[in-house]
Design an enzyme around this catalytic site. Structure first.
Site, short mmCIF file in Angstrom:
data_model
loop_
_atom_site.label_atom_id
_atom_site.label_comp_id
_atom_site.label_asym_id
_atom_site.label_seq_id
_atom_site.Cartn_x
_atom_site.Cartn_y
_atom_site.Cartn_z
N HIS A 95 1.43 13.04 -1.39
CA HIS A 95 1.75 12.93 -0.05
C HIS A 95 2.07 14.29 0.13
CE1 HIS A 95 2.52 8.67 0.83
NE2 HIS A 95 2.90 8.46 -0.43
N ASP A 102 1.12 5.71 3.15
CA ASP A 102 1.61 4.25 2.45
C ASP A 102 1.49 3.32 4.01
OD1 ASP A 102 2.39 5.33 0.37
OD2 ASP A 102 4.31 5.79 0.53
N GLU A 159 1.28 0.47 -6.79
CA GLU A 159 2.01 0.40 -5.42
C GLU A 159 0.84 -0.19 -4.21
OE1 GLU A 159 3.62 3.97 -4.13
OE2 GLU A 159 5.08 4.12 -5.83
N HIS A 162 0.28 2.08 -1.12
CA HIS A 162 -0.09 3.66 -1.36
C HIS A 162 -1.66 3.70 -1.35
CE1 HIS A 162 0.38 7.74 -2.87
NE2 HIS A 162 -0.81 7.62 -3.46
#
Length: 185
Positions: A95, A102, A159, A162
């Site tokens: 990120h 996300d 995740e 993500h």
């Protein structure tokens, strides 16, 4: 070409930066008011492709996070120093490189699809390839996965929300940006 460009809301893309609200891992706003969604141009182009692919299926996307300043990454690492879910702030996050996003899918009315867990739910139930989730949740996660992979992103196993560029580690960590300021502790 600039390191970061702003990602505006468009038809089929809603921006809802979770870290500008208390509804996140920290339980408080981490981003200061006025935070904007930003990505490197390469990731922004992939996100545009994802939006088009979702729209073709009658769906939309919500972005919960994109570029994340290193100071914010440090907050999350202090709260949850588990590399399955949070990158060590000392090593940097994808990120912070501006190449990770996300997201979730919405129906045509803009209502988020049920993914079995919420965003930032750092438990095994948030992992891809769960056999213990209802078929409709599996289908929703697979649709998101398909949209994002087709657009040029890759997933991580832990995740469902993500996605990042496949060569994320080749991008340098970015310095702090005026687009996203962090609330002091």
């Amino acid at each position: 070409m600039p390191d970061l460009i702003e990602i505006p809301a468009t038809d089929g893309l809603r921006i809802a930066l979770a870290y500008a609200t208390p509804g996140n891992l920290a339980g408080r706003p981490v981003y200061a008011p006025g935070a904007r969604c930003a990505l490197r141009p390469e990731a922004a182009r992939c996100l545009e492709k994802a939006v088009r692919a979702a729209r073709r299926a009658g769906l939309g996307l919500i972005v919960y996070d994109a570029y994340r300043p290193a100071a914010a990454q440090a907050v999350f690492w202090r709260l949850l120093p588990d590399p399955r879910y949070v990158a060590d702030a000392a090593q940097g996050s994808n990120h912070t490189r501006g190449v990770a996003v996300d997201v979730t899918l919405t129906d045509a009315a803009g209502v988020p699809l049920d993914m079995g867990t919420g965003f930032d739910d750092m438990r095994d139930q948030s992992h891809h390839d769960r056999d213990d989730l209802p078929p409709y949740v599996q289908r929703n996660r697979h649709m998101l996965l398909g949209v994002m992979l087709q657009a040029g992103f890759r997933s991580i196993p832990t995740e469902w929300w993500h996605y990042e560029l496949p060569d994320a580690q080749e991008y340098a960590l970015l310095p702090e940006s005026d687009m996203v300021r962090v609330v002091p502790d």
